[in-house]
Design an enzyme around this catalytic site. Structure first.
Site, PDB file in Angstrom:
ATOM      1  N   ASP A  41       6.982  10.192  -5.806  1.00 52.18           N
ATOM      2  CA  ASP A  41       6.507  10.075  -7.191  1.00 52.18           C
ATOM      3  C   ASP A  41       6.934  11.175  -8.161  1.00 52.18           C
ATOM      4  O   ASP A  41       6.785  12.364  -7.844  1.00 52.18           O
ATOM      5  CB  ASP A  41       4.972  10.115  -7.220  1.00 52.18           C
ATOM      6  CG  ASP A  41       4.322   9.247  -6.175  1.00 52.18           C
ATOM      7  OD1 ASP A  41       5.025   8.571  -5.419  1.00 52.18           O
ATOM      8  OD2 ASP A  41       3.073   9.257  -6.119  1.00 52.18           O
TER       9      ASP A  41
HETATM   10  C1  FRU Z   1       2.303   7.142  -4.196  1.00 52.83           C
HETATM   11  C2  FRU Z   1       1.608   8.142  -3.308  1.00 52.83           C
HETATM   12  C3  FRU Z   1       0.430   8.736  -4.037  1.00 52.83           C
HETATM   13  C4  FRU Z   1       0.236  10.055  -3.361  1.00 52.83           C
HETATM   14  C5  FRU Z   1       1.659  10.442  -3.043  1.00 52.83           C
HETATM   15  C6  FRU Z   1       1.807  11.187  -1.761  1.00 52.83           C
HETATM   16  O1  FRU Z   1       3.618   6.918  -3.878  1.00 52.83           O
HETATM   17  O2  FRU Z   1       1.205   7.526  -2.107  1.00 52.83           O
HETATM   18  O3  FRU Z   1      -0.719   7.924  -4.027  1.00 52.83           O
HETATM   19  O4  FRU Z   1      -0.384  10.990  -4.198  1.00 52.83           O
HETATM   20  O5  FRU Z   1       2.418   9.255  -2.997  1.00 52.83           O
HETATM   21  O6  FRU Z   1       3.120  11.641  -1.583  1.00 52.83           O
END
Ligand code: FRU
Length: 646
Positions: A22
């Site tokens: 993300d």
């Molecule tokens: C989304 C996610 C979020 C989390 C992050 C962990 O892709 O699963 O919900 O904060 O990635 O890397």
């Protein structure tokens, strides 16, 4: 030269090395954009989650910075947001030197609890300290993550949207100082709930550019349960009064009016016949009576609308019915009922033993409100066939509803609005403090379905090119429209124009506009063709099609022959989105092409598809095509782009 590896994106941000997911906390601060991201500092798959960091003067040229917020013995640092605390409300800086504050999800390593925590920087984002009073919100939940925080000038408070992922809810909080938070309200479940809700975002946007008509947009990323069955971003348009988000659309699903041929969900179907061996409690081949067709899937807790097959080909055929309405609308999975077990599926409409309409699904794909225009078949007797060509393991078809209706269900009735119908758009989040009042969003250009297996090294994942958002009224409702930010023009090196061209049936027309970094604007017009479009990254038997299927009225990206695809059986496939041509049969396309991606903007950015592709570096041709008749290329302009890394 750095950033010259095979498949390395040339104008999409990717880290020099290692795994990224993300985008986190994008913010404009003192003349530079800061982009943080979920990052594994020591590996090329997910793990050790920490915040990486990059900066840019223009959203195009990025410089990777040292690791911003590392994991430690007690926590991983999950997604979140960054705000500039101008008044030093948090007291984490000084009046003369107010801090940047990151609000992130702390994943406690000991018990997997997710809580919201702060880190702050008093040197413009270079170095970060974790707040000694962490966590700032802890409700003891293991599914409570991804805070998005912004300053709400109306309520004069910090506002947070954060996901209760397993409950399909977004919870809102407010705070005077970023440290003490008060719960305001909850939203959800609503829209698509076939996966975990993650990475919410909330922001105001003017409708049709009119600053006196402001709506609020709530973006909710969901994994899986997107239009292709995997990770995706949905959005709700509504109002936010500082406390509660109220969507314009009612969140309850209303089936379109019309003759219901089958509703597997509430049992109002007639007897369908099946071939192949049904799985589990469903009976074997033969006419399936009443309830037995509806086999609850053991333990999943989902609605009883599955038809399970074993590892062989199976099909379901409806009784004959007369086509007496112009549209046939249907759902297979999608919405609240994704196909959770990957399972290639086709839906056919059969008249006189001939398939007259077909929509193919693919691994894990949901067909959420597909509609066929069947006006030309009025009065004919027809049957619906659902084909499952599952070849390994077992799978199920999750059939929902078939409705003959006066109007297409899509556009008027929708259970979810998708920001992007492609396979590679997730964790979309918007930039805080964007100086020109724009709303700019950045997504992760990868998928949780196969993302850790993509054939890139020493890095994995890129972000989408930043997009500017707007709300445009379409069919009486404000809908999200997107365009690549205009800064993309910085990279233009030359233009190729193609004059009006007839596209004959079955032969590709090669275009002079070749290259692997392109910004293409084209207008195509349907003639008699069933299928027409543009191919990019062609060569060596490879092609990526961006086309239009006139039978199903869908725009699609076909990456079944786009290059390397053995990374996952889920990769080679076709992503589709509902789209009606204009009254002259025209299709306007903008296609942003990089070495290993296509971002397709149709209908002025209302319908967007983003897909990764892994073509050979030598596959950089562009052509136009028509099949099943002729079509027209009215105009095509290809801006050649240069690499942002030179
Ligand atoms: C989304 C996610 C979020 C989390 C992050 C962990 O892709 O699963 O919900 O904060 O990635 O890397």
């Amino acid at each position: 030269r750095p950033y010259s590896e095979t498949y390395r994106p040339q104008f999409h941000f990717s880290p020099a090395q290692n795994w990224m997911n993300d985008p986190n906390g994008p913010i404009w601060y003192k003349g530079r954009y800061h982009l943080f991201f979920q990052y594994n500092p020591s590996g090329n798959t997910w793990g050790n989650m920490s915040w990486g960091h990059a900066t840019s003067p223009d959203l195009v040229h990025w410089t990777q910075q040292p690791l911003a917020i590392p994991q430690d013995d007690t926590e991983m640092v999950f997604s979140g947001a960054v705000v500039f605390d101008k008044t030093n409300s948090s007291g984490l800086g000084t009046h003369g030197n107010p801090p940047l504050v990151a609000v992130y999800t702390s994943l406690h390593k000991s018990d997997s609890v997710q809580a919201q925590a702060l880190a702050y920087s008093t040197d413009g984002g270079t170095t970060w300290k974790k707040y000694a009073g962490n966590p700032v919100i802890d409700i003891g939940s293991r599914d409570f993550r991804d805070p998005k925080v912004f300053w709400n000038a109306k309520t004069r408070s910090w506002t947070m949207a954060v996901a209760l992922s397993a409950e399909h809810k977004v919870r809102f909080y407010s705070s005077p100082d970023l440290k003490h938070w008060t719960e305001l309200s909850e939203f959800g479940p609503a829209g698509a709930t076939g996966g975990a809700w993650e990475c919410p975002d909330l922001f105001p946007l003017a409708v049709d550019g009119d600053p006196s008509r402001v709506k609020w947009v709530l973006v909710v990323n969901i994994n899986p349960g997107g239009p292709q069955g995997a990770s995706a971003a949905q959005y709700f348009v509504g109002d936010f009064d500082g406390k509660t988000f109220t969507p314009d659309d009612s969140s309850t699903y209303t089936p379109p009016a019309g003759e219901v041929i089958a509703d597997f969900e509430d049992g109002t179907y007639r007897s369908w016949t099946t071939t192949g061996t049904a799985f589990g409690s469903a009976p074997a081949a033969g006419t399936l009576p009443g309830q037995q067709l509806v086999t609850g899937y053991q333990g999943s807790g989902l609605a009883n609308s599955f038809i399970d097959f074993d590892a062989s080909t199976g099909s379901l055929t409806s009784p004959e019915f007369t086509i007496d309405k112009p549209y046939l609308n249907f759902l297979i999975g999608g919405g609240n009922h994704p196909i959770s077990q990957p399972d290639p599926t086709a839906v056919n409409l059969v008249v006189n033993g001939k398939v007259v309409r077909t929509t193919t699904g693919q691994d894990g794909e949901a067909l959420d409100w597909t509609h066929w225009n069947v006006a030309d078949l009025a009065g004919q007797k027809a049957q619906i066939q659902i084909v499952d060509d599952n070849t390994s393991g077992w799978g199920h078809i999750n059939a929902d509803q078939f409705v003959l209706a006066d109007a297409p269900a899509l556009g008027s009735v929708q259970r979810a609005h998708w920001m992007d119908y492609g396979a590679d758009f997730y964790a979309a989040t918007s930039v805080n403090d964007e100086p020109r009042g724009r709303r700019v969003v950045i997504g992760w250009m990868n998928s949780w379905q196969y993302g850790q297996d993509i054939p890139t090294s020493p890095w994995r994942s890129a972000d989408t090119f930043p997009r500017e958002l707007a709300l445009r009224t379409v069919h009486g409702k404000p809908q999200l429209v997107q365009q690549p930010v205009q800064e993309l023009n910085i990279l233009r090196t030359g233009i190729t124009r193609t004059a009006t061209t007839v596209l004959p049936d079955g032969t590709d027309v090669p275009l002079a506009a070749n290259g692997s970094l392109l910004d293409i604007t084209a207008t195509l017009r349907a003639g008699t063709a069933k299928d027409f479009g543009i191919k990019v990254h062609t060569g060596a038997g490879q092609e990526t099609r961006i086309g239009y299927d006139t039978a199903t009225q869908e725009i699609y990206v076909d990456r079944t022959r786009s290059g390397a695809s053995s990374l996952s059986p889920a990769f080679a496939g076709v992503q589709r989105a509902p789209l009606t041509l204009d009254s002259k049969g025209r299709l306007d396309l903008r296609i942003v092409v990089d070495t290993s991606s296509v971002e397709v903007y149709a209908d002025d950015g209302r319908v967007v598809l983003t897909d990764q592709i892994f073509p050979d570096p030598s596959s950089n041709g562009v052509s136009a095509y028509a099949e099943g008749g002729t079509a027209h290329l009215d105009s095509l302009r290809a801006q050649r782009l240069r690499s942002a890394w030179r």
